[in-house]
Design a protein around this motif. Structure first.
Motif, mmCIF file in Angstrom:
data_model
loop_
_atom_site.group_PDB
_atom_site.id
_atom_site.type_symbol
_atom_site.label_atom_id
_atom_site.label_comp_id
_atom_site.label_asym_id
_atom_site.label_seq_id
_atom_site.Cartn_x
_atom_site.Cartn_y
_atom_site.Cartn_z
ATOM 1 N N ASP A 1 0.842 -1.192 0.000
ATOM 2 C CA ASP A 1 0.000 0.000 0.000
ATOM 3 C C ASP A 1 0.875 1.240 0.000
ATOM 4 O O ASP A 1 2.064 1.179 0.313
ATOM 5 N N THR B 1 -3.520 6.238 4.555
ATOM 6 C CA THR B 1 -3.445 5.514 3.300
ATOM 7 C C THR B 1 -4.097 6.356 2.212
ATOM 8 O O THR B 1 -4.783 7.342 2.496
ATOM 9 N N VAL C 1 -3.200 4.574 9.813
ATOM 10 C CA VAL C 1 -2.412 3.399 10.189
ATOM 11 C C VAL C 1 -1.317 3.868 11.137
ATOM 12 O O VAL C 1 -0.650 4.870 10.881
ATOM 13 N N ILE D 1 2.271 3.906 13.196
ATOM 14 C CA ILE D 1 3.690 3.637 12.945
ATOM 15 C C ILE D 1 4.340 3.473 14.306
ATOM 16 O O ILE D 1 4.130 4.298 15.203
ATOM 17 N N SER E 1 7.954 -0.711 12.814
ATOM 18 C CA SER E 1 7.587 -0.383 11.432
ATOM 19 C C SER E 1 8.816 -0.031 10.604
ATOM 20 O O SER E 1 8.820 -0.182 9.386
ATOM 21 N N PHE F 1 4.153 0.571 2.286
ATOM 22 C CA PHE F 1 4.153 -0.219 3.507
ATOM 23 C C PHE F 1 3.220 -1.417 3.369
ATOM 24 O O PHE F 1 2.375 -1.467 2.478
ATOM 25 N N GLU F 2 3.392 -2.351 4.278
ATOM 26 C CA GLU F 2 2.449 -3.441 4.450
ATOM 27 C C GLU F 2 1.709 -3.160 5.754
ATOM 28 O O GLU F 2 2.199 -2.405 6.589
ATOM 29 N N THR F 3 0.563 -3.767 5.938
ATOM 30 C CA THR F 3 -0.234 -3.521 7.137
ATOM 31 C C THR F 3 -0.381 -4.793 7.943
ATOM 32 O O THR F 3 -0.642 -5.857 7.400
ATOM 33 N N ALA G 1 1.703 -0.219 10.502
ATOM 34 C CA ALA G 1 2.514 -0.308 9.280
ATOM 35 C C ALA G 1 3.723 -1.203 9.520
ATOM 36 O O ALA G 1 4.336 -1.177 10.589
ATOM 37 N N ARG G 2 4.077 -1.984 8.502
ATOM 38 C CA ARG G 2 5.267 -2.830 8.521
ATOM 39 C C ARG G 2 6.010 -2.627 7.212
ATOM 40 O O ARG G 2 5.416 -2.256 6.201
ATOM 41 N N LEU H 1 8.109 -0.424 6.088
ATOM 42 C CA LEU H 1 7.980 0.942 5.572
ATOM 43 C C LEU H 1 9.130 1.280 4.631
ATOM 44 O O LEU H 1 10.288 1.005 4.929
#
Length: 69
Positions: free
Chosen positions: A2, A20, A26, A28, A32, A49-51, A60-61, A63
């Motif tokens: 995303d 987003t 989301v 952080i 993250s 990022f991934e969620t 968020a992951r 980033l």
């Protein structure tokens, strides 16, 4: 992945939030940024990022910075 825009980031706590492209907020946290080499984020900066969904708000992951402005 995303994409979104940094809404807030606290350098000392390494926490903040982003919005987003769908206008969903989301969180952080320090995890993250793990492995990304990112030390700080600026309001308005674009990121990928991934969620990760938890029992609370999404986090968020993985980033990655898209723009430095």
């Amino acid at each position: 992945m995303d994409q979104g825009t940094i809404k807030h980031f606290d350098e000392q706590d390494r926490t903040g939030s982003l919005l987003t492209d769908d206008r969903v907020e989301v969180a952080i946290d320090a995890t993250s940024l793990e492995g990304s080499g990112i030390l700080t984020l600026r309001i308005g900066q674009r990121v990928k990022f991934e969620t990760e969904d938890r029992d609370g708000p999404a986090v968020a992951r993985s980033l990655r910075i898209v723009t430095w402005e």
